[in-house]
Design a protein around this motif. Structure first.
Motif, PDB file in Angstrom:
ATOM      1  N   ALA A   3       0.826  -1.205   0.000  1.00 35.59           N
ATOM      2  CA  ALA A   3       0.000   0.000   0.000  1.00 35.59           C
ATOM      3  C   ALA A   3       0.864   1.260   0.000  1.00 35.59           C
ATOM      4  N   ILE A   4       0.278   2.314  -0.534  1.00 31.63           N
ATOM      5  CA  ILE A   4       0.852   3.668  -0.495  1.00 31.63           C
ATOM      6  C   ILE A   4      -0.090   4.487   0.394  1.00 31.63           C
ATOM      7  N   ASP A   5       0.424   5.406   1.162  1.00 29.81           N
ATOM      8  CA  ASP A   5      -0.439   6.207   2.028  1.00 29.81           C
ATOM      9  C   ASP A   5      -1.585   6.832   1.233  1.00 29.81           C
ATOM     10  N   GLY A   6      -2.806   6.608   1.726  1.00 28.37           N
ATOM     11  CA  GLY A   6      -3.972   7.233   1.099  1.00 28.37           C
ATOM     12  C   GLY A   6      -4.431   6.576  -0.178  1.00 28.37           C
ATOM     13  N   CYS A   7      -3.879   5.406  -0.509  1.00 29.77           N
ATOM     14  CA  CYS A   7      -4.193   4.788  -1.803  1.00 29.77           C
ATOM     15  C   CYS A   7      -5.501   4.019  -1.794  1.00 29.77           C
ATOM     16  N   LEU A   8      -5.931   3.692  -2.972  1.00 32.30           N
ATOM     17  CA  LEU A   8      -7.026   2.760  -3.195  1.00 32.30           C
ATOM     18  C   LEU A   8      -6.388   1.413  -3.516  1.00 32.30           C
ATOM     19  N   LEU A   9      -6.710   0.386  -2.720  1.00 33.44           N
ATOM     20  CA  LEU A   9      -6.239  -0.960  -3.036  1.00 33.44           C
ATOM     21  C   LEU A   9      -7.285  -1.627  -3.925  1.00 33.44           C
ATOM     22  N   LEU A  10      -6.844  -2.086  -5.102  1.00 32.64           N
ATOM     23  CA  LEU A  10      -7.761  -2.745  -6.038  1.00 32.64           C
ATOM     24  C   LEU A  10      -7.445  -4.232  -6.014  1.00 32.64           C
ATOM     25  N   SER A  11      -8.290  -5.002  -5.369  1.00 32.03           N
ATOM     26  CA  SER A  11      -8.071  -6.442  -5.272  1.00 32.03           C
ATOM     27  C   SER A  11      -8.707  -7.151  -6.460  1.00 32.03           C
ATOM     28  N   THR A  12      -7.981  -8.110  -7.039  1.00 27.52           N
ATOM     29  CA  THR A  12      -8.536  -8.880  -8.161  1.00 27.52           C
ATOM     30  C   THR A  12      -9.208 -10.160  -7.680  1.00 27.52           C
ATOM     31  N   ALA A  13      -9.418 -10.284  -6.364  1.00 25.18           N
ATOM     32  CA  ALA A  13      -9.905 -11.555  -5.798  1.00 25.18           C
ATOM     33  C   ALA A  13     -11.222 -12.028  -6.401  1.00 25.18           C
ATOM     34  N   ARG A  14     -12.096 -11.098  -6.791  1.00 22.46           N
ATOM     35  CA  ARG A  14     -13.398 -11.520  -7.334  1.00 22.46           C
ATOM     36  C   ARG A  14     -13.381 -11.640  -8.858  1.00 22.46           C
ATOM     37  N   LEU A  15     -12.268 -11.268  -9.457  1.00 19.67           N
ATOM     38  CA  LEU A  15     -12.105 -11.481 -10.914  1.00 19.67           C
ATOM     39  C   LEU A  15     -11.423 -12.833 -11.084  1.00 19.67           C
ATOM     40  N   ASP A  16     -12.107 -13.873 -10.692  1.00 12.37           N
ATOM     41  CA  ASP A  16     -11.437 -15.169 -10.492  1.00 12.37           C
ATOM     42  C   ASP A  16     -11.995 -16.279 -11.375  1.00 12.37           C
ATOM     43  N   ARG A  17     -12.490 -15.917 -12.551  1.00  9.73           N
ATOM     44  CA  ARG A  17     -13.093 -16.940 -13.400  1.00  9.73           C
ATOM     45  C   ARG A  17     -12.176 -17.385 -14.537  1.00  9.73           C
ATOM     46  N   ILE A  18     -12.127 -18.672 -14.766  1.00  9.76           N
ATOM     47  CA  ILE A  18     -11.530 -19.221 -15.989  1.00  9.76           C
ATOM     48  C   ILE A  18     -12.629 -19.144 -17.041  1.00  9.76           C
ATOM     49  N   LEU A  19     -12.474 -18.274 -18.019  1.00  6.73           N
ATOM     50  CA  LEU A  19     -13.548 -18.010 -18.963  1.00  6.73           C
ATOM     51  C   LEU A  19     -13.625 -19.068 -20.054  1.00  6.73           C
TER      52      LEU A  19
END
Lengths: 461, 461
Positions: free
Chosen positions: A84-100
Motif C-alpha cells: 500500500a501507499i499512504d492514502g491509496c485505493l487498493l484494487l483487489s482482483t480476488a473476485r475477478l477469479d473466473r476461468i472463462l
C-alpha cells in the motif's frame, strides 16, 4: 454502510457496499506483500470489483479524486510492488477469479486475473494441456500477479517465463478506458507489442482484467537425477555441461553448500557435512527421459560428483526433488531472510557464487544460495537476526553488494521477482540514464497523472 | 566528392566519402523493398555507417536537418516499411555485418544488424547451436530486418518467432543517444520490456546496432510426412488433430487446391488434378521422429487423406518439402502476386479458407492460399494481370476483403510481415482507437520529432 469519505460513497454507489471496504483492520491486513524490508503505507479504501466495467469505474473514481491505485493479487510478491501507499485505493482482483475458457483446439485459456495459478494449471491439465509458468508461489499466487511480475519458476529452463505464454490482454488504463492488446492467434505483429510491455510492469501501466494464455500439450512425467559435489565449481561445471549437451532439462536446480547444510540440519536427507553443492535436474522427454537422466548422471560423475542418484519412477523423482522444496522451511528457523534474485550469463555463475561467499565473509552474514542454475538465475538469501540492528544493517549492505556483483558480471538485478520498491534504487545502475528516461516516458504515455502504483519500479518509494 | 547539399557534406565529413552516396541511380536502386503496390519516394542520400558511433552521427545529422530516416537491411520486406520517403536519408545496415560473438557456454550470439540470417544460422550450427527464426528470405534477409519485422518462418510452429530469440539490443535513438535494452542472461525483469517493444517496430522507434540472440542446441535431422486431401476441411482437420496430439511438429505447412494445382502445372509432383489440400509436417525429435511421422501419417489417413507419404531419411524429407518450396516460382508465371498474411486462431481456419474462396469468386480473381497452418498464419496470394487495370482494382479489393475476414474471425491483419505502408489503413480496425492512440504515444515517447520512418505503421503514407 454510509461513509463520510466521498470516494468511498461513490465507489459503494457504483459497486455495492460489499465490494468496498474501509474497516481499518481489513485495510491493515492488506498493506503488505511478502517482501522483507519494504515499507507500506496506510490505504484509504479496498475495493473488490467483479467485472471489467467495475474496474473501469474504480479507476475513473480514483482519477476524479486523484487517489493512487495499487492493484493486488494474492500479495505473494517479493519486492513490495503490491504494498500500500499512504492514502491509496487498493484494487483487489480476488473476485475477478473466473476461468472463462479453455480451448483444446486453439491451445489457449482465457482467464480473469484473480485465478490462482495452480487452479488454472489443474483445469488445463484435465484437458491434456499444460500452462508452464510455475513460480514457487503457484498454489497461492494469481495469474494477474504472475503477469504483473513476469513470474518465472522451476520449469523456465525449458519452457520460458510468464511473458512467453501471454498472447493478449484486456487492460483498463488509468483513464478508465479499456484496451485489448495482442491476439488469440499464435502469431501477430500488428503494431508495437503492448502485451509484452504490460507483462512485468508491476501494476504501473494499467489493470489487467483478462488474459489470453498460450498452452502446450501436457508433457510426459519427468524423471530426476541428483548429484552432490565437493565444490561449487564442480556443480556449476556439471550444470553447464548438461545444458551444452542439448538434453533440454525441464528443471535444473542448484543448492550451494550452506543451503544444503541448512536442509540437512532441518531434515536428514543423507547430505554429507562437507557438501559443496547439490544439482537436481529433470527430463520430461517421455521415452527419452530415462536415457537423459542416465546421461545427466554420467556428466555429473565426469565432473567430480561424490554421489549421484537417478530416479526410475515418479515417486523416486519426487524424493530427489524434496531437498529443493525444503529450502524455505529449512532457512526459516535460522532467522529473517532477505531473498535476492540476480541472474547472470551462465558462464559467470562461478564468479557470482565465489563473490557471494566473499560478500558473506565481508559483512559477517550467512548467505545461502539456491537457484535456477540452468537460467543463471540465483536467489542468494541473506539470513540474519532481525532483533540485532547491527546484523540487519550488515544484511542490507550484503544484499546491495550482491546486486552490484551481478551487474558487474553482465547480469541483472532481478531475474523474476521484479523491482517493486525493494530494488528501485538500483534500477538506474542497470538501465543507464537514457534507458531509465525512456522507461519514464513510457510510464507517462500510459499514465500521465501517475495514478497507477506511483513510486514503484521507477522511483524510490 | 564535394556536394552542394550541406547534409551530404556533413555526413561525408563524419563517415568518409565512400559511406555517403547521392548518385541518383544508386538512390533509385534503393527506393523499394519487395512489397507490391507500396509507393516509394525519392531519397536525398544513402549512408552506410560501419559502427554504432557512426549511426549516432547519422541520426544527429538527420535530426539537425529535420530529415526523415529510413533504415534498410536487405529490403526483402513485403509491406513497404523499408521504402524510401521523399527527401529521406536511407540508412543501410550493409556494413554493420559482423558476427561479434558466438558463445557455446551462454548459448547466445551477439551480432550487428546487417548479418544475413543464413550466415548466422550456419555460423552457430558449426558450433552445434541453432538460431531458429527462418523466414523464407533467410538466404538474403538480415537479422536487423528480421528484428524490425519480428519475422516468422517455417519452424515457428515449434520454436517461435524472432522476438522469442532476442534477449537484448543496442539501439540508437532519434536523438542520437545510444541505449542498451534487455540482457544477456536467460531471464531478466528489470523495468519495462523495451527489447520486445523495439522488435517488430519496423524502424520507427530506433536503429538497432547490435543484438544479443538466444540460441538452442541444434536439433536432430527432421523427418517429413505429406498427405493430399480431397477438401480443405479434411486437410485442416488433420492439421488440428496433429497439433492436439502433442506431437510438436517442427514444421506444419498447408497448400490449398489452387496452390497445389499451380505447383503441379509448374513441375510434375504427381499431385492429382482434384486435390483439395496438401499438408506437409516434420518432426525433429531425433529417435522419436520416425514414430512421430508414422503417427502424423496415420492421423492424416484417419481424416480422409487420399495419399500419404512418409520419408525415411533426409533426402526423402527434402523431396516431400519440395512442393512447399515451389510456391513462389509456381505462382510467378501466373501474374503479379499480392501476398497477404492473416493469422487466425486455428479453430477458425476452415472459415477463413472458405471465406477466401468466396472472396475470389466475388472479385473474380485467383487467390492461392499456402500457409503456416500450425500457427493459423496463412498467406492468401492474389494473382492478377497488372496490365489490366480492372483486374488490379479487383485484386486490391479482394486483398482488403481477406483482411476484413481475418479480423472478423478474431485474427490479425499480419502474422509475420508487418504493417509498413501496405496495411497502415487497416491498423486502427484491429487495434481500436484507444489502442492506436497508445501506439502513437509510444512513438512520441521514443521519437518526438517523428524522424524515424515517419508514415510507416502508424499513419497512412
Amino acid at each position: 454502510m454510509t461513509s463520510s469519505d466521498p470516494l468511498v460513497a461513490r465507489l459503494r454507489a457504483a459497486l455495492g457496499d460489499k465490494a468496498v471496504l474501509d474497516d481499518p483492520d481489513v485495510l491493515d491486513a492488506h498493506r503488505n506483500d511478502h517482501a522483507t524490508f519494504c515499507t507500506a503505507g496506510v490505504p484509504r479504501v479496498l475495493v473488490r470489483p467483479s467485472s471489467t466495467a467495475e474496474v473501469a469505474e474504480v479507476l475513473k473514481a480514483a482519477g476524479a479524486f486523484g487517489v493512487p491505485v495499487v492493484t493486488q493479487g494474492a500479495r505473494t510478491g517479493l519486492s513490495g510492488a503490491a504494498n500500500a501507499i499512504d492514502g491509496c485505493l487498493l484494487l483487489s482482483t480476488a473476485r475477478l477469479d473466473r476461468i472463462l475458457e479453455v480451448s483444446v483446439e486453439d491451445q489457449v485459456a482465457v482467464v480473469q486475473p484473480g485465478v490462482v495459478n495452480a487452479e488454472l494449471s489443474r483445469a488445463v491439465l484435465a484437458k491434456g494441456l499444460f500452462y508452464p509458468p510455475d513460480p514457487s508461489s503457484w498454489e497461492m499466487s494469481t495469474v494477474g500477479g504472475n503477469i504483473a511480475t513476469n513470474a518465472g519458476g522451476l520449469c523456465c529452463v525449458k519452457y520460458g517465463v510468464t511473458s512467453d505464454f501471454v498472447r493478449g490482454l484486456e487492460v483498463v488504463l488509468a483513464s478508465g478506458e479499456v484496451v485489448r492488446t495482442g491476439r488469440r492467434s499464435a502469431k501477430g505483429v500488428a503494431g508495437y507489442d503492448l502485451t509484452r510491455l504490460i507483462v512485468g510492469s508491476e501494476g504501473t501501466l494499467g489493470v489487467v482484467t483478462e488474459a489470453t494464455l498460450a498452452l502446450r500439450p501436457a508433457p510426459e512425467a519427468a524423471l530426476t537425477a541428483a548429484a552432490t559435489f565437493l565444490s561449487i565449481e564442480d556443480g556449476i561445471a556439471a550444470a553447464a555441461a548438461v545444458m551444452e549437451a542439448g538434453l533440454q532439462p525441464s528443471l535444473m536446480e542448484f543448492l550451494d553448500g550452506p543451503t544444503a547444510r541448512a536442509i540437512q540440519d532441518y531434515r536428514d536427507m543423507g547430505l554429507p557435512a562437507d557438501i559443496g553443492s547439490l544439482l537436481i535436474a529433470q527430463s520430461d522427454r517421455g521415452p527419452r527421459a530415462a536415457e537423459d537422466v542416465a546421461r545427466i548422471a554420467a556428466i555429473c560423475s565426469e565432473h567430480g560428483a561424490v554421489e549421484v542418484a537417478e530416479a526410475s519412477d515418479a515417486e523416486e523423482s519426487r524424493m530427489l526433488l524434496e531437498a529443493r522444496r525444503l529450502v524455505n522451511p529449512a532457512l526459516e528457523p535460522l532467522g529473517t531472510t532477505l531473498v535476492d534474485d540476480v541472474a547472470v550469463p551462465r558462464s559467470k555463475l562461478v564468479a557470482l557464487l565465489r563473490g557471494i561467499a566473499e560478500i558473506g565473509t565481508k559483512y559477517d552474514v550467512l548467505i545461502c544460495c539456491p537457484g535456477h542454475v540452468g537460467d543463471g538465475n540465483m536467489h542468494p538469501t541473506v539470513v540474519f537476526d532481525r532483533n540485532d540492528a547491527a546484523a540487519e544493517a550488515r544484511a542490507l549492505e550484503a544484499f546491495g553488494a550482491v546486486m552490484e556483483l551481478g551487474l558487474s558480471l553482465g547480469g541483472t538485478i532481478t531475474g523474476e521477482h521484479g523491482i517493486g520498491t525493494l530494488k528501485a534504487r538500483w534500477l538506474e545502475q542497470e538501465l543507464g540514464p537514457v534507458g531509465l528516461d525512456l522507461q519514464r516516458r513510457i510510464k507517462q504515455a500510459f499514465d500521465p497523472g501517475n495514478l497507477l502504483n506511483p513510486g514503484k519500479v521507477l522511483q524510490p518509494f
